[in-house]
Design a protein around this motif. Structure first.
Motif, PDB file in Angstrom:
ATOM      1  N   VAL A  40       0.862  -1.174   0.000  1.00  0.00           N
ATOM      2  CA  VAL A  40       0.000   0.000   0.000  1.00  0.00           C
ATOM      3  C   VAL A  40       0.906   1.233   0.000  1.00  0.00           C
ATOM      4  O   VAL A  40       1.914   1.275   0.707  1.00  0.00           O
ATOM      5  CB  VAL A  40      -0.959   0.024   1.210  1.00  0.00           C
ATOM      6  N   THR A  41       0.585   2.204  -0.849  1.00  0.00           N
ATOM      7  CA  THR A  41       1.335   3.458  -0.941  1.00  0.00           C
ATOM      8  C   THR A  41       0.343   4.612  -0.949  1.00  0.00           C
ATOM      9  O   THR A  41      -0.700   4.538  -1.611  1.00  0.00           O
ATOM     10  CB  THR A  41       2.191   3.499  -2.222  1.00  0.00           C
ATOM     11  N   ASN A  42       0.674   5.661  -0.215  1.00  0.00           N
ATOM     12  CA  ASN A  42      -0.219   6.802  -0.127  1.00  0.00           C
ATOM     13  C   ASN A  42       0.596   8.082  -0.218  1.00  0.00           C
ATOM     14  O   ASN A  42       1.783   8.105   0.121  1.00  0.00           O
ATOM     15  CB  ASN A  42      -0.997   6.772   1.194  1.00  0.00           C
ATOM     16  N   GLU A  43      -0.023   9.142  -0.705  1.00  0.00           N
ATOM     17  CA  GLU A  43       0.577  10.465  -0.693  1.00  0.00           C
ATOM     18  C   GLU A  43      -0.203  11.350   0.271  1.00  0.00           C
ATOM     19  O   GLU A  43      -1.437  11.310   0.293  1.00  0.00           O
ATOM     20  CB  GLU A  43       0.568  11.105  -2.085  1.00  0.00           C
ATOM     21  N   LEU A  44       0.519  12.131   1.091  1.00  0.00           N
ATOM     22  CA  LEU A  44      -0.096  13.065   2.014  1.00  0.00           C
ATOM     23  C   LEU A  44       0.483  14.450   1.751  1.00  0.00           C
ATOM     24  O   LEU A  44       1.701  14.602   1.635  1.00  0.00           O
ATOM     25  CB  LEU A  44       0.167  12.670   3.470  1.00  0.00           C
ATOM     26  N   ALA A  45      -0.383  15.443   1.676  1.00  0.00           N
ATOM     27  CA  ALA A  45       0.053  16.817   1.452  1.00  0.00           C
ATOM     28  C   ALA A  45      -0.202  17.640   2.707  1.00  0.00           C
ATOM     29  O   ALA A  45      -1.320  17.664   3.230  1.00  0.00           O
ATOM     30  CB  ALA A  45      -0.691  17.425   0.275  1.00  0.00           C
ATOM     31  N   ILE A  46       0.851  18.298   3.212  1.00  0.00           N
ATOM     32  CA  ILE A  46       0.742  19.166   4.386  1.00  0.00           C
ATOM     33  C   ILE A  46       0.546  20.601   3.925  1.00  0.00           C
ATOM     34  O   ILE A  46       1.334  21.128   3.127  1.00  0.00           O
ATOM     35  CB  ILE A  46       2.005  19.064   5.260  1.00  0.00           C
ATOM     36  N   SER A  47      -0.506  21.236   4.452  1.00  0.00           N
ATOM     37  CA  SER A  47      -0.781  22.630   4.123  1.00  0.00           C
ATOM     38  C   SER A  47      -1.267  23.365   5.363  1.00  0.00           C
ATOM     39  O   SER A  47      -1.790  22.752   6.297  1.00  0.00           O
ATOM     40  CB  SER A  47      -1.857  22.737   3.029  1.00  0.00           C
ATOM     41  N   LEU A  48      -1.090  24.667   5.369  1.00  0.00           N
ATOM     42  CA  LEU A  48      -1.652  25.544   6.398  1.00  0.00           C
ATOM     43  C   LEU A  48      -2.649  26.442   5.694  1.00  0.00           C
ATOM     44  O   LEU A  48      -2.293  27.201   4.797  1.00  0.00           O
ATOM     45  CB  LEU A  48      -0.556  26.367   7.069  1.00  0.00           C
ATOM     46  N   LYS A  49      -3.925  26.327   6.081  1.00  0.00           N
ATOM     47  CA  LYS A  49      -4.953  27.064   5.349  1.00  0.00           C
ATOM     48  C   LYS A  49      -6.097  27.459   6.267  1.00  0.00           C
ATOM     49  O   LYS A  49      -6.246  26.930   7.376  1.00  0.00           O
ATOM     50  CB  LYS A  49      -5.479  26.226   4.194  1.00  0.00           C
ATOM     51  N   SER A  50      -6.921  28.367   5.771  1.00  0.00           N
ATOM     52  CA  SER A  50      -8.071  28.834   6.529  1.00  0.00           C
ATOM     53  C   SER A  50      -9.275  27.935   6.287  1.00  0.00           C
ATOM     54  O   SER A  50      -9.514  27.482   5.160  1.00  0.00           O
ATOM     55  CB  SER A  50      -8.421  30.269   6.116  1.00  0.00           C
ATOM     56  N   ASN A  51     -10.027  27.682   7.359  1.00  0.00           N
ATOM     57  CA  ASN A  51     -11.307  26.985   7.207  1.00  0.00           C
ATOM     58  C   ASN A  51     -12.477  27.966   7.228  1.00  0.00           C
ATOM     59  O   ASN A  51     -13.627  27.585   7.375  1.00  0.00           O
ATOM     60  CB  ASN A  51     -11.481  25.933   8.306  1.00  0.00           C
ATOM     61  N   GLY A  52     -12.148  29.252   7.098  1.00  0.00           N
ATOM     62  CA  GLY A  52     -13.159  30.292   7.131  1.00  0.00           C
ATOM     63  C   GLY A  52     -13.150  31.085   8.416  1.00  0.00           C
ATOM     64  O   GLY A  52     -13.467  32.279   8.431  1.00  0.00           O
ATOM     65  N   THR A  53     -12.756  30.433   9.498  1.00  0.00           N
ATOM     66  CA  THR A  53     -12.700  31.114  10.801  1.00  0.00           C
ATOM     67  C   THR A  53     -11.317  31.035  11.440  1.00  0.00           C
ATOM     68  O   THR A  53     -10.922  31.928  12.184  1.00  0.00           O
ATOM     69  CB  THR A  53     -13.722  30.510  11.780  1.00  0.00           C
ATOM     70  N   HIS A  54     -10.577  29.953  11.188  1.00  0.00           N
ATOM     71  CA  HIS A  54      -9.278  29.731  11.812  1.00  0.00           C
ATOM     72  C   HIS A  54      -8.264  29.278  10.762  1.00  0.00           C
ATOM     73  O   HIS A  54      -8.628  28.731   9.716  1.00  0.00           O
ATOM     74  CB  HIS A  54      -9.361  28.647  12.896  1.00  0.00           C
ATOM     75  N   MET A  55      -6.995  29.475  11.083  1.00  0.00           N
ATOM     76  CA  MET A  55      -5.920  28.862  10.307  1.00  0.00           C
ATOM     77  C   MET A  55      -5.623  27.505  10.922  1.00  0.00           C
ATOM     78  O   MET A  55      -5.429  27.388  12.139  1.00  0.00           O
ATOM     79  CB  MET A  55      -4.670  29.732  10.327  1.00  0.00           C
ATOM     80  N   LEU A  56      -5.595  26.466  10.086  1.00  0.00           N
ATOM     81  CA  LEU A  56      -5.387  25.101  10.566  1.00  0.00           C
ATOM     82  C   LEU A  56      -4.413  24.374   9.648  1.00  0.00           C
ATOM     83  O   LEU A  56      -4.340  24.653   8.441  1.00  0.00           O
ATOM     84  CB  LEU A  56      -6.711  24.328  10.613  1.00  0.00           C
ATOM     85  N   TYR A  57      -3.679  23.432  10.231  1.00  0.00           N
ATOM     86  CA  TYR A  57      -2.890  22.517   9.416  1.00  0.00           C
ATOM     87  C   TYR A  57      -3.783  21.392   8.916  1.00  0.00           C
ATOM     88  O   TYR A  57      -4.693  20.932   9.633  1.00  0.00           O
ATOM     89  CB  TYR A  57      -1.736  21.920  10.220  1.00  0.00           C
ATOM     90  N   THR A  58      -3.518  20.957   7.689  1.00  0.00           N
ATOM     91  CA  THR A  58      -4.267  19.831   7.130  1.00  0.00           C
ATOM     92  C   THR A  58      -3.299  18.806   6.549  1.00  0.00           C
ATOM     93  O   THR A  58      -2.185  19.143   6.129  1.00  0.00           O
ATOM     94  CB  THR A  58      -5.227  20.282   6.011  1.00  0.00           C
ATOM     95  N   MET A  59      -3.741  17.573   6.551  1.00  0.00           N
ATOM     96  CA  MET A  59      -3.090  16.509   5.794  1.00  0.00           C
ATOM     97  C   MET A  59      -4.138  15.998   4.822  1.00  0.00           C
ATOM     98  O   MET A  59      -5.185  15.484   5.224  1.00  0.00           O
ATOM     99  CB  MET A  59      -2.580  15.397   6.713  1.00  0.00           C
ATOM    100  N   ASN A  60      -3.873  16.216   3.534  1.00  0.00           N
ATOM    101  CA  ASN A  60      -4.849  15.920   2.472  1.00  0.00           C
ATOM    102  C   ASN A  60      -6.183  16.594   2.748  1.00  0.00           C
ATOM    103  O   ASN A  60      -7.259  15.983   2.682  1.00  0.00           O
ATOM    104  CB  ASN A  60      -5.018  14.413   2.290  1.00  0.00           C
ATOM    105  N   ASN A  61      -6.087  17.884   3.102  1.00  0.00           N
ATOM    106  CA  ASN A  61      -7.251  18.760   3.274  1.00  0.00           C
ATOM    107  C   ASN A  61      -8.115  18.417   4.482  1.00  0.00           C
ATOM    108  O   ASN A  61      -9.243  18.900   4.578  1.00  0.00           O
ATOM    109  CB  ASN A  61      -8.115  18.766   2.010  1.00  0.00           C
ATOM    110  N   VAL A  62      -7.610  17.611   5.412  1.00  0.00           N
ATOM    111  CA  VAL A  62      -8.352  17.295   6.629  1.00  0.00           C
ATOM    112  C   VAL A  62      -7.517  17.729   7.832  1.00  0.00           C
ATOM    113  O   VAL A  62      -6.341  17.383   7.940  1.00  0.00           O
ATOM    114  CB  VAL A  62      -8.675  15.793   6.737  1.00  0.00           C
ATOM    115  N   SER A  63      -8.133  18.488   8.739  1.00  0.00           N
ATOM    116  CA  SER A  63      -7.486  18.891   9.988  1.00  0.00           C
ATOM    117  C   SER A  63      -8.049  18.029  11.114  1.00  0.00           C
ATOM    118  O   SER A  63      -9.263  17.973  11.322  1.00  0.00           O
ATOM    119  CB  SER A  63      -7.756  20.372  10.265  1.00  0.00           C
TER     120      SER A  63
END
Length: 666
Positions: free
Chosen positions: A474-497
């Protein structure tokens, strides 16, 4: 002057029967004090037993602590300051220049060249994951109690810090390779839960003892206890810390040493050298600022104000408007012509550290819990959670003294006032009332290159016991980003915080096969029946991330900038460790990458997360479910063990809201 708040600490001050001393100490004879400021049987720091003055008048914050003659300013600790050791670090002994060295094995029964508890097992001929001794092993028992304390690690008071057994850093947990540890944790914090994580322990078929609230258990409620039981399946140097919000950033940390085989001879085990950046705000204020809504100017990123070695440093009082007193430096003994083992540990919450010793070269013999082929270096970079065991030859002469330095790298957030922690190495005969002549801030030069935030090159770190890369199923890719959810800045892995539910740990859903019914914010990656997993992580953020996987050692296949091209560094025997720093992105259009692989043979739910506490608070966590089909058998009885903890926690939370709802929970 501010002293330690007792907060019920006495209940957990002494470890239970059969355990080693909580810190390496030199005991006085019965009915007599020891000249060394210690934890048991001393006259300088108010010992808790074995002193002729037991029950005497030593006070700590105005309360009698059942102790000895009282602490004298500058009489205990490293290079003497204007405050007492108890004001600086509670009852911690770490960083004292006359501290006892560690033995070669638990209890000191084994001497170099003699018969060891792990006879026949070496770093070269034995697979460390399968070779733990099964005969002659013992159960080592400890009791740790958490409570609030007021301390002055660098001379500036930190109110409502968290001490373990009245100490910052906390006491040593030690065992031999193959031993079983039984550790009772008591929560004497007033209004928050806790859980204790034993960093780097494999916890094979033992997921319920990993110590992660909302994942493997409910938090331990105030006034309650939980006993963790686990086997020392790997050997070397590590640490323990609470895993409840960013709680451990307040001081709930301590070292672990598992004695075992070693691959380079040494004469003296100096013991843990713990590196930790420090904050003026307590962790609750930092988390609240971090989670401040965008509409209110958030997030306020926690900014380190100081840097410590073994919980000590001397802050320049002219650089603060806060009340500040002269504090002690940590100090260490060296002997000319001897080889000294140092167990370096980054126990911080948000900084990569670069460690060096003036005039000395270090031979690196282990990364995390993994022995490696020795190599020499003058500087070692450690991300949060990482360890490096090094051998340092005593090249100095009688009377010499040198600075030990740990520098916060430029990619870690700090206010720039005190980024270099200093400690003193004194050779035999040195004047311990004076300091080395070399000026401060002479450590590793600052670099703006993203790769300067990482570890030593993978080409240098070669495990002593070779294990080749297997083909993943099994192989997976994960993307780390820092983004706004509309109210807060949150870290996400594949767009999930990630957000934990402390009242409903994931392990329960893994048992009854209801994981698929959980909300996306629990961030679950289920490997199914896969036995070999690979993940390619891309970091689109301008911060480094020390990536940690619970319950496993990871093979580090490669890291760099841009898109991974499939190249593996030394596929016949890649680096293995439990934390690997991935550097910041090179630019907004070029991420950094990190490729990891592990054998998925340990049933359970295991967090894969950034070990910067503040990044985890912002949701940088994925929970990897492994071999769910085997959990009912492998973890038989786990639900029964954690159920009372959840019942106590549910009863406590029914009384009102807590900090636990502020951030991700981890």
């Amino acid at each position: 002057m501010m002293g330690l708040k007792l907060g019920g600490l006495l209940a957990g001050l002494l470890i239970t029967s059969g355990a080693a001393d909580p810190v390496p100490i030199r005991r006085g004879a019965p009915g007599q004090g020891s000249a060394r400021g210690g934890f048991i049987g001393n006259t300088d720091a108010g010992g808790f037993g074995g002193s002729s003055n037991v029950g005497g008048g030593s006070t700590f914050g105005g309360s009698t602590y059942g102790s000895g003659a009282g602490s004298r300013p500058g009489s205990y600790g490293g290079y003497g300051g204007g405050i007492s050791s108890t004001q600086q670090n509670g009852y911690s002994n770490w960083g004292t220049y006359n501290a006892s060295s560690l033995p070669y094995s638990y209890g000191g029964g084994y001497t170099r060249g003699g018969s060891s508890p792990w006879a026949g097992i070496s770093t070269q001929n034995s697979n460390p994951y399968t070779s733990a001794p099964r005969t002659g092993v013992q159960t080592r028992s400890y009791h740790l109690t958490l409570a609030e304390c007021d301390i002055k690690p660098d001379g500036v008071v930190t109110q409502n810090a968290i001490c373990v057994n009245g100490q910052f850093p906390g006491p040593l947990i030690s065992a031999n390779y193959g031993d079983t540890l039984s550790i009772t944790v008591t929560n004497n914090l007033k209004d928050e839960g806790t859980a204790m994580h034993w960093h780097g322990f494999l916890q094979t078929n033992n997921n319920q003892n990993d110590g992660v609230p909302g994942v493997t258990q409910c938090p331990i409620a105030p006034g309650q206890s939980y006993t963790y039981t686990m086997k020392a399946e790997l050997y070397g140097s590590s640490w323990y810390h609470t895993h409840y919000s960013a709680q451990y950033a307040g001081g709930a940390v301590g070292p672990i040493v598992v004695y075992g085989p070693y691959n380079s001879a040494y004469d003296v085990d100096v013991g843990p050298v713990m590196l930790m950046e420090w904050y003026r705000n307590n962790y609750k204020k930092n988390v609240q600022g971090l989670m401040n809504p965008l509409a209110k100017g958030g997030p306020a990123l926690p900014t380190a104000n100081s840097n410590l070695i073994n919980g000590k440093m001397r802050f320049p009082c002219s650089q603060t408007k806060l009340a500040c007193e002269t504090a002690s430096y940590a100090a260490f003994n060296f002997t000319s012509g001897k080889n000294h083992r140092l167990r370096l540990m980054n126990i911080g919450s948000g900084a990569v550290q670069k460690f060096s010793i003036d005039g000395h070269t270090m031979q690196v013999i282990a990364n995390d819990y993994m022995p490696i082929k020795p190599y020499n270096t003058s500087v070692i970079a450690l991300g949060v959670g990482q360890r490096a065991d090094v051998i340092v030859f005593g090249s100095g002469k009688k009377g010499d003294k040198f600075w030990m330095r740990s520098n916060i790298v430029v990619c870690s957030i700090n206010d720039g006032v005190l980024t270099e922690a200093l400690a003193v190495i004194y050779y035999q005969g040195a004047d311990t009332k004076t300091l080395p002549a070399a000026a401060p801030n002479q450590g590793p030069a600052a670099s703006t290159s993203p790769m300067s935030c990482g570890n030593d090159p993978l080409t240098s770190t070669i495990p002593t016991f070779p294990i080749a890369v297997a083909k993943p199923n099994v192989t997976n890719e994960l993307a780390i980003s820092l983004k706004s959810n509309g109210t807060h800045m949150l870290y996400t892995m594949n767009n999930v915080s990630f957000r934990a539910d402390f009242n409903d740990p994931l392990i329960n859903h893994a048992f009854d096969s209801t994981l698929r019914n959980l909300p996306a914010k629990r961030n679950i990656w289920n490997l199914g029946t896969a036995t070999e997993a690979r993940v390619i992580i891309y970091n689109w953020n301008d911060a480094p991330h020390p990536i940690h996987l619970h319950g496993h050692n990871m093979q580090v296949l490669n890291l760099g900038m841009g898109k991974w091209d499939g190249t593996i560094v030394r596929a016949s025997n890649p680096q293995r460790r439990d934390v690997q720093v991935m550097p910041p992105a090179a630019s907004a259009t070029m991420p950094s990458f990190l490729v990891l692989q592990w054998t998925a043979n340990n049933p359970g739910v295991w967090p894969l997360h950034c070990h910067f506490a503040w990044h985890s608070s912002l949701g940088l966590v994925t929970n990897v479910v492994m071999r769910q089909n085997l959990m009912q058998t492998a973890l038989r009885g786990a639900a029964t063990v954690i159920s009372p903890v959840c019942q106590q926690w549910n009863a406590f939370t029914a009384k009102g809201p807590l900090l636990s709802g502020t951030d991700s929970g981890l």
